[in-house]
Design a protein around this motif. Structure first.
Motif, PDB file in Angstrom:
ATOM      1  N   GLN A  34     -13.762  -6.409 -13.374  1.00  0.00           N
ATOM      2  CA  GLN A  34     -12.814  -7.398 -13.870  1.00  0.00           C
ATOM      3  C   GLN A  34     -11.504  -6.748 -14.294  1.00  0.00           C
ATOM      4  O   GLN A  34     -10.421  -7.281 -14.041  1.00  0.00           O
ATOM      5  N   GLN A  36     -10.196  -3.911 -13.126  1.00  0.00           N
ATOM      6  CA  GLN A  36      -9.476  -3.465 -11.938  1.00  0.00           C
ATOM      7  C   GLN A  36      -8.921  -4.641 -11.150  1.00  0.00           C
ATOM      8  O   GLN A  36      -7.833  -4.542 -10.569  1.00  0.00           O
ATOM      9  N   ALA A  37      -9.642  -5.751 -11.119  1.00  0.00           N
ATOM     10  CA  ALA A  37      -9.130  -6.943 -10.438  1.00  0.00           C
ATOM     11  C   ALA A  37      -7.891  -7.459 -11.146  1.00  0.00           C
ATOM     12  O   ALA A  37      -6.918  -7.857 -10.508  1.00  0.00           O
ATOM     13  N   GLY A  38      -7.903  -7.421 -12.484  1.00  0.00           N
ATOM     14  CA  GLY A  38      -6.734  -7.844 -13.244  1.00  0.00           C
ATOM     15  C   GLY A  38      -5.544  -6.938 -12.994  1.00  0.00           C
ATOM     16  O   GLY A  38      -4.405  -7.395 -12.882  1.00  0.00           O
ATOM     17  N   GLN A  39      -5.778  -5.654 -12.868  1.00  0.00           N
ATOM     18  CA  GLN A  39      -4.698  -4.714 -12.581  1.00  0.00           C
ATOM     19  C   GLN A  39      -4.139  -4.949 -11.183  1.00  0.00           C
ATOM     20  O   GLN A  39      -2.938  -4.836 -10.949  1.00  0.00           O
ATOM     21  N   GLY A  40      -5.009  -5.301 -10.253  1.00  0.00           N
ATOM     22  CA  GLY A  40      -4.554  -5.591  -8.894  1.00  0.00           C
ATOM     23  C   GLY A  40      -3.673  -6.822  -8.850  1.00  0.00           C
ATOM     24  O   GLY A  40      -2.649  -6.845  -8.161  1.00  0.00           O
ATOM     25  N   LEU A  41      -4.050  -7.860  -9.588  1.00  0.00           N
ATOM     26  CA  LEU A  41      -3.225  -9.065  -9.635  1.00  0.00           C
ATOM     27  C   LEU A  41      -1.881  -8.776 -10.278  1.00  0.00           C
ATOM     28  O   LEU A  41      -0.846  -9.280  -9.835  1.00  0.00           O
ATOM     29  N   LEU A  42      -1.893  -7.963 -11.314  1.00  0.00           N
ATOM     30  CA  LEU A  42      -0.642  -7.600 -11.981  1.00  0.00           C
ATOM     31  C   LEU A  42       0.264  -6.820 -11.026  1.00  0.00           C
ATOM     32  O   LEU A  42       1.467  -7.071 -10.967  1.00  0.00           O
ATOM     33  N   GLU A  44       0.262  -7.033  -7.766  1.00  0.00           N
ATOM     34  CA  GLU A  44       0.754  -7.968  -6.756  1.00  0.00           C
ATOM     35  C   GLU A  44       1.921  -8.786  -7.296  1.00  0.00           C
ATOM     36  O   GLU A  44       2.916  -8.980  -6.611  1.00  0.00           O
ATOM     37  N   LYS A  45       1.794  -9.251  -8.526  1.00  0.00           N
ATOM     38  CA  LYS A  45       2.878 -10.033  -9.123  1.00  0.00           C
ATOM     39  C   LYS A  45       4.139  -9.191  -9.273  1.00  0.00           C
ATOM     40  O   LYS A  45       5.240  -9.660  -9.025  1.00  0.00           O
ATOM     41  N   GLN A  48       5.770  -8.846  -5.894  1.00  0.00           N
ATOM     42  CA  GLN A  48       6.418 -10.067  -5.444  1.00  0.00           C
ATOM     43  C   GLN A  48       7.768 -10.240  -6.123  1.00  0.00           C
ATOM     44  O   GLN A  48       8.723 -10.677  -5.499  1.00  0.00           O
TER      45      GLN A  48
END
Length: 76
Positions: A34, A36-42, A44-45, A48
């Motif tokens: 969870q 690492q997934a949150g870091q990946g989304l951050l 990506e944002k 962008q």
């Protein structure tokens, strides 16, 4: 203590310890996933946001100033 009781204790105690360790490691793995997934989304944002151009940058690209496209294409 009878032999039967001793054998039951020797069979169940390691099993209970194994289940407890499995639960702890599964919980840690889920927590790490969870995080690492949150870091990946951050990431990506953040990526962008850096790909968008401002109106000033758009104007520079439209006017055709020498080197404007090259300068604006560089990452910050």
């Amino acid at each position: 203590m009878s032999l039967r009781t001793a054998l039951l204790v020797l069979a169940f105690v390691p099993g209970i310890a194994l289940v407890a360790l499995w639960g702890v490691t599964s919980g840690q793995t889920l927590f790490d996933f969870q995080r690492q997934a949150g870091q990946g989304l951050l990431a990506e944002k953040a990526g962008q946001l850096s790909n968008e151009t401002t109106p000033e940058e758009d104007e520079l690209l439209k006017t055709g100033l020498p080197g404007a496209a090259h300068v604006l294409a560089q990452p910050y």
